[in-house]
Write a protein that holds these residues in place. Sequence first.
Motif, mmCIF file in Angstrom:
data_model
loop_
_atom_site.group_PDB
_atom_site.id
_atom_site.type_symbol
_atom_site.label_atom_id
_atom_site.label_comp_id
_atom_site.label_asym_id
_atom_site.label_seq_id
_atom_site.Cartn_x
_atom_site.Cartn_y
_atom_site.Cartn_z
ATOM 1 N N LEU A 215 -5.812 2.616 10.163
ATOM 2 C CA LEU A 215 -5.467 3.557 9.217
ATOM 3 C C LEU A 215 -3.793 3.934 9.552
ATOM 4 O O LEU A 215 -3.124 4.424 8.572
ATOM 5 N N TYR A 216 -3.621 4.158 10.700
ATOM 6 C CA TYR A 216 -2.542 4.315 11.170
ATOM 7 C C TYR A 216 -1.296 3.476 10.676
ATOM 8 O O TYR A 216 -0.266 3.813 9.987
ATOM 9 N N LEU A 218 -1.698 1.143 8.161
ATOM 10 C CA LEU A 218 -1.702 1.244 6.587
ATOM 11 C C LEU A 218 -1.182 2.489 6.084
ATOM 12 O O LEU A 218 -0.396 2.348 4.894
ATOM 13 N N THR A 219 -1.604 3.609 6.436
ATOM 14 C CA THR A 219 -0.942 4.915 5.981
ATOM 15 C C THR A 219 -0.297 5.750 6.548
ATOM 16 O O THR A 219 0.354 6.770 6.057
ATOM 17 N N GLY A 220 -0.140 5.502 7.910
ATOM 18 C CA GLY A 220 0.719 6.188 8.774
ATOM 19 C C GLY A 220 -0.018 7.488 9.195
ATOM 20 O O GLY A 220 0.652 8.346 9.959
ATOM 21 N N THR A 221 -1.202 7.601 8.938
ATOM 22 C CA THR A 221 -2.199 8.960 9.357
ATOM 23 C C THR A 221 -3.252 8.211 9.833
ATOM 24 O O THR A 221 -4.073 7.574 9.350
#
Length: 224
Positions: A215-216, A218-221
Amino acid sequence: MSTALLLSVAGLGLLDSINPSLFIAQFILLATPKPTVRVIAYILGGVLAYFVGGVLILSGFNLILEQLLTRIQPTVGYALVIVLGVVLFIFGLRVKATSQPDAAPVPLSLAPIHTFFLGIVLIGSEVTTALPYFAALERIAQAELGLLASVVVLGVYNVIFALPMFGFLGAFLVLRQRVLPYLERIGATLMRWSARLMKWASLLGGTALIAHGGLYFLTGTPLF
């Protein structure tokens, strides 16, 4: 080096030694054929891990490690998290957890070198909850004894920490014929359920780490 410090550290070591997880693993090993050497190796592995970790902390290694970690780019750290997650997931797939009620899984190896590393791994997994251990390290550091004397006091802590496990082994050797039938049945049950727990904990933990790092990217979070 004061008597009060030694007594305080010894008391914390005794408190830390009352750890159900460590005794459950020892209980399982005692239910195996000719367990003495492998149980001693298991205990020594855990004690060595505690001792070396304490020496590194008292010598300031933790400060050096923190400085190194602050220089690592976040992308590298999350990539390592994904790799760790994949390793855990594959490990979970490879663990055989039997569904038969009367069958207990046989460990891949009972060699002393492997039970030695089992002790190291268990101590590592329990370190986040080892409050007496860190309290003892704090008192040793506050005493400002110098590295050599601090290592001696740390050695006292580890000796006290290991005594109940060696005492448990000694009691087993004396009462072996009386307790062995019960140990075999209880140990088989513990091994069966521990294999299942290890399998699903590895699968779920691996999935969570992969999702966390993925998720980091893919979304930065991250997930948590």
